[in-house]
Design a protein around this motif. Structure first.
Motif: not given
Length: 296
Positions: A244-250
């Motif tokens: 349902f969405f894009k997760l971006r750990p940074e």
């Protein structure tokens, strides 16, 4: 006419020979096998076990390679093709500060007397802060994107002053402490380079600038930071494409490009006993390590 047998040279070692013929070279595996089993009845069993172990290792490496190349069903396959999109971000960070101490200084008291003071200052611990904000990302091409991420940073820097010229009874320097609470408004400008997408993962690197406005600072503290600062930032991250969405750990490292110390602060102090501590530092560079989660 009878076929003559070609004599095979006997090799007592595997060391290279200058007169090694092709036929003798081809006979080396046979000689190795014979040496392994001639004088030890269990040698053939050991050799077979080694061959089986090598075969298992080759199969395992082949399986890992095939798994890396296996394609699975991609979540949100067209999400990176959008020319522009929005998102939100939350995270935590640690604020650090690097001081340049002036060393020994001469302080003139209210009665006109002068004293020699030696005070050093440093940050003795890292306190976790909180980050929240929004983002807008512009797609440039297949690999590059430009991101604007307005955010707020809430944190604290715990400072310790060591008065080396005023030791206590046990010989340790007198200490004073300050909690330098900070609240920044920032607007990060980042250039993103992303690798090829593999299934539902995509690593990337970022670099850019992050101007900040410092909303905190008290006139009763020993030290005070300037209102404006600018950071150079570099970091790494990975996109996780969820249904349902894009997760971006940074993970991001920020280093101030300016001297963040407000040098006019000491002239506005009401308590003149604080001057020695306020004047003990003549330069400060702030740093931030941030772990941020982007939801796009």
């Amino acid at each position: 006419m009878p076929v003559q047998a070609i004599p095979v040279p006997r090799f007592h070692s595997l060391a290279p020979h200058t007169n090694l013929t092709p036929k003798a070279f081809l006979a080396i595996p046979y000689r190795c096998f014979k040496r392994h089993t001639q004088y030890n009845p269990a040698g053939i069993v050991i050799l077979i076990m080694k061959i089986r172990l090598l075969f298992i290792i080759i199969l395992a490496l082949s399986d890992l390679h095939s798994q890396a190349q296996t394609r699975t069903v991609e979540n949100r396959p067209y999400t990176d093709l959008r020319p522009f999109h929005f998102g939100v971000l939350v995270g935590t960070h640690f604020q650090d500060i690097e001081f340049q101490n002036i060393g020994q200084q001469t302080i003139t008291g209210t009665e006109g007397t002068t004293t020699e003071q030696l005070i050093t200052c440093d940050q003795d611990r890292w306190d976790a802060g909180f980050t929240v904000g929004v983002l807008g990302e512009l797609r440039i091409d297949k690999h590059f994107a430009f991101r604007v991420a307005p955010a707020m940073y809430f944190g604290n820097r715990h400072l310790t002053f060591h008065h080396l010229a005023d030791p206590q009874n046990n010989g340790t320097p007198t200490e004073q402490h300050q909690d330098m609470k900070t609240a920044y408004i920032s607007s990060a400008l980042h250039l993103i380079y992303g690798a090829e997408r593999l299934n539902n993962y995509r690593p990337y690197i970022i670099a850019g600038l992050n101007p900040m406005i410092n909303l905190s600072g008290s006139s009763d503290n020993y030290l005070k930071l300037k209102r404006y600062d600018c950071y150079f930032e570099i970091g790494i991250g990975c996109d996780f494409y969820l249904p349902f969405f894009k997760l971006r750990p940074e993970l991001k490292f920020s280093y101030s490009l300016m001297d963040a110390l407000d040098k006019t602060h000491s002239s506005r102090l009401k308590d003149k006993n604080m001057l020695a501590y306020s004047n003990s530092v003549n330069k400060a560079h702030t740093k931030i390590i941030a772990l941020t989660f982007y939801f796009e």
